[in-house]
Scaffold this motif. Structure first.
Motif, PDB file in Angstrom:
ATOM      1  N   ILE A  38      35.828  62.669  38.898  1.00 42.31           N
ATOM      2  CA  ILE A  38      36.754  61.548  38.722  1.00 42.31           C
ATOM      3  C   ILE A  38      36.020  60.245  38.428  1.00 42.31           C
ATOM      4  N   GLU A  39      34.845  60.078  39.026  1.00 44.20           N
ATOM      5  CA  GLU A  39      34.095  58.833  38.823  1.00 44.20           C
ATOM      6  C   GLU A  39      33.696  58.621  37.365  1.00 44.20           C
ATOM      7  N   LYS A  40      33.721  59.660  36.566  1.00 46.00           N
ATOM      8  CA  LYS A  40      33.360  59.552  35.149  1.00 46.00           C
ATOM      9  C   LYS A  40      34.584  59.410  34.243  1.00 46.00           C
ATOM     10  N   THR A  41      35.776  59.484  34.821  1.00 42.32           N
ATOM     11  CA  THR A  41      36.988  59.360  34.022  1.00 42.32           C
ATOM     12  C   THR A  41      37.413  57.902  33.895  1.00 42.32           C
ATOM     13  N   GLY A  42      38.459  57.670  33.130  1.00 38.06           N
ATOM     14  CA  GLY A  42      38.894  56.305  32.885  1.00 38.06           C
ATOM     15  C   GLY A  42      39.689  55.676  34.007  1.00 38.06           C
ATOM     16  N   ALA A  43      40.441  56.495  34.772  1.00 38.71           N
ATOM     17  CA  ALA A  43      41.280  55.971  35.848  1.00 38.71           C
ATOM     18  C   ALA A  43      41.660  57.109  36.782  1.00 38.71           C
ATOM     19  N   LEU A  44      42.067  56.732  37.995  1.00 36.77           N
ATOM     20  CA  LEU A  44      42.550  57.690  38.981  1.00 36.77           C
ATOM     21  C   LEU A  44      44.048  57.502  39.150  1.00 36.77           C
ATOM     22  N   VAL A  45      44.791  58.599  39.048  1.00 39.59           N
ATOM     23  CA  VAL A  45      46.236  58.597  39.297  1.00 39.59           C
ATOM     24  C   VAL A  45      46.478  59.383  40.585  1.00 39.59           C
ATOM     25  N   THR A  46      47.158  58.773  41.546  1.00 33.80           N
ATOM     26  CA  THR A  46      47.337  59.420  42.839  1.00 33.80           C
ATOM     27  C   THR A  46      48.504  60.403  42.831  1.00 33.80           C
ATOM     28  N   LYS A  47      48.545  61.199  43.872  1.00 30.65           N
ATOM     29  CA  LYS A  47      49.719  62.008  44.183  1.00 30.65           C
ATOM     30  C   LYS A  47      50.911  61.079  44.327  1.00 30.65           C
ATOM     31  N   THR A  48      52.094  61.566  43.961  1.00 25.48           N
ATOM     32  CA  THR A  48      53.292  60.752  44.110  1.00 25.48           C
ATOM     33  C   THR A  48      53.549  60.443  45.582  1.00 25.48           C
ATOM     34  N   VAL A  49      53.834  59.173  45.856  1.00 29.05           N
ATOM     35  CA  VAL A  49      54.045  58.690  47.217  1.00 29.05           C
ATOM     36  C   VAL A  49      55.524  58.352  47.403  1.00 29.05           C
ATOM     37  N   THR A  50      56.058  58.705  48.572  1.00 23.16           N
ATOM     38  CA  THR A  50      57.435  58.387  48.933  1.00 23.16           C
ATOM     39  C   THR A  50      57.448  57.521  50.189  1.00 23.16           C
ATOM     40  N   MET A  51      58.623  57.015  50.548  1.00 24.49           N
ATOM     41  CA  MET A  51      58.717  56.128  51.712  1.00 24.49           C
ATOM     42  C   MET A  51      58.293  56.834  52.995  1.00 24.49           C
ATOM     43  N   THR A  52      58.772  58.040  53.196  1.00 22.44           N
ATOM     44  CA  THR A  52      58.457  58.789  54.412  1.00 22.44           C
ATOM     45  C   THR A  52      57.644  60.022  54.057  1.00 22.44           C
ATOM     46  N   PRO A  53      56.896  60.570  55.024  1.00 22.54           N
ATOM     47  CA  PRO A  53      56.121  61.782  54.743  1.00 22.54           C
ATOM     48  C   PRO A  53      57.022  62.939  54.333  1.00 22.54           C
ATOM     49  N   ARG A  54      56.499  63.779  53.445  1.00 22.57           N
ATOM     50  CA  ARG A  54      57.247  64.964  53.019  1.00 22.57           C
ATOM     51  C   ARG A  54      56.363  66.194  53.149  1.00 22.57           C
ATOM     52  N   ALA A  55      56.939  67.234  53.713  1.00 24.49           N
ATOM     53  CA  ALA A  55      56.212  68.496  53.833  1.00 24.49           C
ATOM     54  C   ALA A  55      56.256  69.297  52.545  1.00 24.49           C
ATOM     55  N   GLY A  56      57.190  68.955  51.662  1.00 24.73           N
ATOM     56  CA  GLY A  56      57.329  69.687  50.407  1.00 24.73           C
ATOM     57  C   GLY A  56      58.326  70.824  50.523  1.00 24.73           C
ATOM     58  N   ASN A  57      58.510  71.535  49.428  1.00 21.37           N
ATOM     59  CA  ASN A  57      59.429  72.660  49.392  1.00 21.37           C
ATOM     60  C   ASN A  57      58.845  73.860  50.138  1.00 21.37           C
ATOM     61  N   PRO A  58      59.678  74.863  50.477  1.00 25.59           N
ATOM     62  CA  PRO A  58      59.145  76.099  51.048  1.00 25.59           C
ATOM     63  C   PRO A  58      58.149  76.749  50.094  1.00 25.59           C
TER      64      PRO A  58
END
Length: 308
Positions: A38-58
Motif C-alpha cells: 500500500i505504501e507504494k500506491t497512490g492512496a489508501l481507501v478504507t473499509k466502509t464505516v458506519t455509525m455503529t459497529p456491524r458484525a456483517g451478514n451470516p
C-alpha cells in the motif's frame, strides 16, 4: 519509492504518486502488512464505516464462481468511534503524511451520512470521503440512495454543507441509466465519481438446492465485470466534468489503462487482490513501459482518449 512525474495524478484531496489505489474493503483498513504494498500506491481507501459497529451478514461471506467472486460481507466494521479513536491514528502512524486517505462511509439515513462526515472532518486524519451509495449487501442504506438521482443528490448536497473534504460518490451498476444520476451528483456538489461497485448476482448449490451465500444475493467482482465497468465509466465521463475513479475487474496494467481511456483519472483494484496480493504493485511497475508502448507522455494523457 522515487516519485515518477509521469505517473502522478492530482485529484481533489488525492495528490497521488500514481493512479493506483485499492477499492474499499479489499485491504480492510490497510494497517496489517499482507503484501499489498500500500505504501507504494497512490492512496489508501478504507473499509466502509458506519455509525455503529456491524458484525456483517451470516457466513459464508465470500464464494468463488467460474466468473469471479461473489461476496455478501454486509459492511462489517468496528463503527465510527473506534475508527476515529484507534484506526485512523494507526493509519497515520504507519504512513505519516505520505499517503492520501479516503474513508468510505455508508448510512441508513441522510443524517447518518452527515454525522459520519462531520466526525471524520474533525478527526484531521482524512483527505477525502468516498460516499458508498451502492453496496448491494444490506437491506437499507446505500442501495436505496444510489439507484435514484434525487435521493443520491440529497445525500451529497447535505454532505456538501457538512464538510469541506472532497466527496467521491461510489455508484452501483445495477441501474438502467447512470447518466442522470452522475449529473445530479455533480450538480449537488460531488467532487468525483467512483464506478463501479459490484454487480448483483447469485449462485446455487445443486445438491443442497440452496444459495451458496448465506444471504443469497451478493456482489459480483472479478474479470467478468470489467467490460461493464468500462461502459459505465465511459458513459459517466461523457456526462460530467468531475473526475472519475474507475474500478471493476482490474487485474493488469492493460485493464487499468482501458478504464482510464474510457474516462477515469485513477483506478481502484479490489477482487484481484484476493488471488494476488501484489496485483497493485505489478500494475504500478508495468505502467511506465505501457505508457511508452501506447505512446502516452504520461498517465494523465490517457484519460478520456477513446476515439469514436
Amino acid at each position: 519509492m522515487i516519485a515518477n512525474n509521469r505517473l502522478a495524478v492530482n485529484l481533489p484531496g488525492l495528490n497521488m504518486k500514481n493512479p493506483v489505489m485499492n477499492s474499499s474493503g479489499s485491504v480492510y483498513f490497510g494497517i496489517e502488512d499482507k503484501g499489498f504494498g500500500i505504501e507504494k500506491t497512490g492512496a489508501l481507501v478504507t473499509k466502509t464505516v458506519t455509525m455503529t459497529p456491524r458484525a456483517g451478514n451470516p457466513q459464508p461471506w465470500i464464494i468463488e464462481t467460474p466468473s469471479g467472486i461473489l461476496n455478501s460481507v454486509g459492511l462489517a466494521n468496528p463503527g465510527i468511534e473506534k475508527v476515529i479513536s484507534d484506526i485512523l491514528p494507526a493509519i497515520h502512524k504507519k504512513y505519516c503524511d505520505d499517503m492520501p486517505v479516503m474513508v468510505s462511509i455508508a448510512g441508513e439515513t441522510v443524517q447518518e451520512y452527515v454525522e459520519l462526515a462531520r466526525r471524520l472532518t474533525h478527526s484531521g486524519f482524512v483527505t477525502a470521503i468516498e460516499v458508498n451509495l451502492s453496496c448491494p449487501n444490506v437491506d437499507r442504506g446505500g442501495m436505496a440512495f444510489g439507484v435514484d438521482a434525487q435521493t443520491a443528490s440529497e445525500v451529497i448536497a447535505a454532505l456538501r454543507q457538512a464538510t469541506h473534504l472532497p466527496l467521491y460518490a461510489k455508484l452501483s451498476p445495477n441501474v438502467t441509466d447512470i447518466k442522470p444520476i452522475v449529473k445530479a451528483l455533480e450538480t449537488a456538489g460531488a467532487d468525483g465519481i467512483v464506478l463501479i461497485n459490484t454487480v448483483m448476482g447469485m449462485s446455487f448449490d445443486l445438491a443442497k438446492r440452496q444459495a451458496r451465500l448465506a444471504r443469497g444475493i451478493g456482489g459480483m467482482s472479478g474479470k467478468s465485470i470489467h467490460p461493464i465497468a468500462v461502459r459505465f465509466v465511459y458513459e459517466a465521463a461523457q456526462t460530467v466534468n468531475i473526475p472519475i475513479i474507475g474500478v471493476g475487474g482490474i487485474a493488469s496494467v492493460a485493464d487499468a489503462l482501458e478504464l482510464m481511456m474510457a474516462g477515469a483519472s485513477a483506478i481502484q483494484v479490489g477482487g484481484a487482490l484476493t488471488q494476488k496480493p501484489e496485483a497493485m504493485l505489478e500494475i504500478i511497475d508495468a505502467m511506465t513501459e505501457a505508457l511508452d508502448k501506447y505512446e502516452f507522455t504520461d498517465v494523465r494523457a490517457v484519460t478520456n482518449t477513446f476515439r469514436k
